[in-house]
Design a protein around this motif. Structure first.
Motif: not given
Length: 473
Positions: A316-317, A360, A381, A384
């Motif tokens: 995952e990011a 972010w 990312t 996202v």
């Protein structure tokens, strides 16, 4: 029985270097919240992460529920692949040199032995173990072995199991109120056999609205001496009193989350009060009261250990802090309130971004906030989502001149409803300028440090009745 632990006071804040044999001199920081934030409640030193606190507290000054702990040590390793093992109730995360190799945070893995592998060079490496206790029993075990010579999962100390026996309480004197404050004369008074109702999006009965109502159940019972467990789950808020003392307080808390508390009661009569309120949407409450018997010992489960892998389990990011100390803000703008701070080298999930990728949105152990992108090393990312279309909405030219305060840490939403995007957080006790309200008075529009957003009426303290505010939506 709950084991009482005597913890040695640490005399230095330095991380201690030890040898890689699964034992370390750990520095421990305990927090009276689930998010490892704020001022430490207790700082200690322990020789191993091997604790079964039962329903008790790790140390004087630490709550029995809703606490967290961070264990840190610097350890010398010879070159090789090492297998780390962990088991916890409720959640545990193991990080080596800022690389997470085990995490059960927000996963249903209570009581499971989990493992993760990492290949280390010869020399000193930093280990960090984060632990979260939500409610009920609490324990955590962490150790490691050389995967080439001793890859088998350890036999962690057995966990004391608790069996329970239902205790019948009731009938309950039940009072229904056409407001969220249990105020004024009840709209209905009944005798009910139990506290378990699911009203959906409807009303308890005709004189009570479908939203913005509250209920109080009162009862008494003669009990034997012993340990008892209270369990409750509700949408939206609930609190439980025994003999006038609050044993569960989720009046402003996580909707639908199961809350549990263990209490020891003397023989004789005891009074019980359960209070509940509904804001909007679905409405339900489930309540249980049981006597606890700690006589069983659970065998230690030893699941199959996953094969060594050089591929990270979590793709995952994620973002790693590239600043000495980084502010996490309530909105993607430097004027927004700081909700917490994160340190260089710490890594957290990235869950959103603003339109120009200059900020972010991160999840810091369950607390959502915004960090400036230049100070975060971001990976994975792609995909996202944009969760804020701009740094902050432009404030209206005028406000009411009134301010409100948050009665808990609350979401700032883009529209008046839970379907609105979360623009940030407003911490407990923070103040914001009031702009107006929606037509039903269930949401209030505010200007919080330049961020125009909506907050739920049930989680703020207003200086005037909500009906006196202008309707802006």
């Amino acid at each position: 029985m709950i084991k009482r632990l005597v913890l040695l006071l640490v005399l230095s804040a330095a991380v201690v270097t030890v040898h890689a044999d699964g034992v370390a001199n750990w520095r421990v920081e305990y927090y009276n919240n689930q998010y490892l934030i704020g001022e430490e409640a207790v700082t200690t030193s322990v020789s191993a992460i091997s604790f079964d606190w039962g329903a008790g507290s790790p140390a004087s000054g630490v709550d029995t529920d809703s606490f967290s702990a961070r264990f840190t040590a610097r350890t010398d390793f010879t070159a090789g692949t090492y297998r780390f093992f962990a088991r916890a109730d409720d959640e545990v995360r193991v990080t080596v040199d800022q690389q997470t190799i085990i995490s059960t945070f927000d996963q249903a893995q209570v009581g499971e032995t989990v493992s993760g592998d990492i290949t280390l060079s010869s020399g000193s490496h930093q280990i960090q173990v984060d632990y979260r206790e939500r409610s009920g029993d609490a324990y955590v075990f962490v150790t490691w072995e050389n995967a080439a010579t001793n890859p088998t999962a350890p036999t962690f100390a057995p966990i004391t199991a608790t069996s329970t026996t239902d205790v019948v309480l009731g009938p309950w004197l039940t009072q229904y109120f056409p407001n969220t404050d249990l105020a004024g004369f009840p709209g209905g008074i009944f005798s009910e056999p139990e506290i378990s109702s699911n009203w959906g999006d409807g009303s308890p009965f005709v004189s009570i609205p479908t939203d913005d109502f509250s209920v109080r159940w009162s009862g008494a019972a003669v009990l034997d001496e012993g340990r008892y467990r209270v369990t409750v789950r509700a949408d939206d808020g609930v609190r439980v009193f025994i003999d006038g003392d609050v044993v569960i307080d989720a009046w402003v808390g996580d909707v639908s989350e199961l809350k549990t508390a263990d209490v020891t009661l003397a023989a004789g009569q005891h009074s019980f009060v359960v209070e509940y309120y509904e804001l909007e949407g679905d409405a339900f409450i489930d309540f249980a009261f049981e006597q606890v018997d700690e006589t069983q010992i659970l065998p230690t489960p030893v699941p199959a250990v996953k094969a060594p892998s050089n591929t990270p389990a979590n793709v995952e990011a994620r973002g790693t802090v590239d600043a000495f100390r980084l502010n996490v803000r309530a909105a993607p703008v430097t004027s927004a309130a700081v909700v917490t701070k994160i340190e260089r080298g710490e890594t957290y999930p990235i869950i959103g971004r603003n339109a120009d990728d200059s900020w972010w949105q991160v999840d810091v152990n369950g607390m959502v906030g915004w960090v400036f992108a230049d100070f975060l090393i971001a990976t994975n990312t792609v995909g996202v989502p944009v969760t804020s279309t701009s740094g902050a909405p432009v404030a209206p030219a005028t406000t009411t001149g009134l301010t409100l305060t948050a009665s808990g840490t609350i979401n700032l939403r883009s529209i008046p409803g839970r379907s609105g995007a979360v623009l940030g957080l407003m911490p407990f006790g923070a103040s914001a300028e009031i702009i107006g309200r929606n037509s039903t008075g269930t949401w209030v529009q505010v200007n919080y440090n330049g961020t125009v957003a909506w907050v739920s009426r049930g989680f703020v303290n207003l200086p005037v009745p909500v009906e006196d505010l202008p309707v802006t939506n």
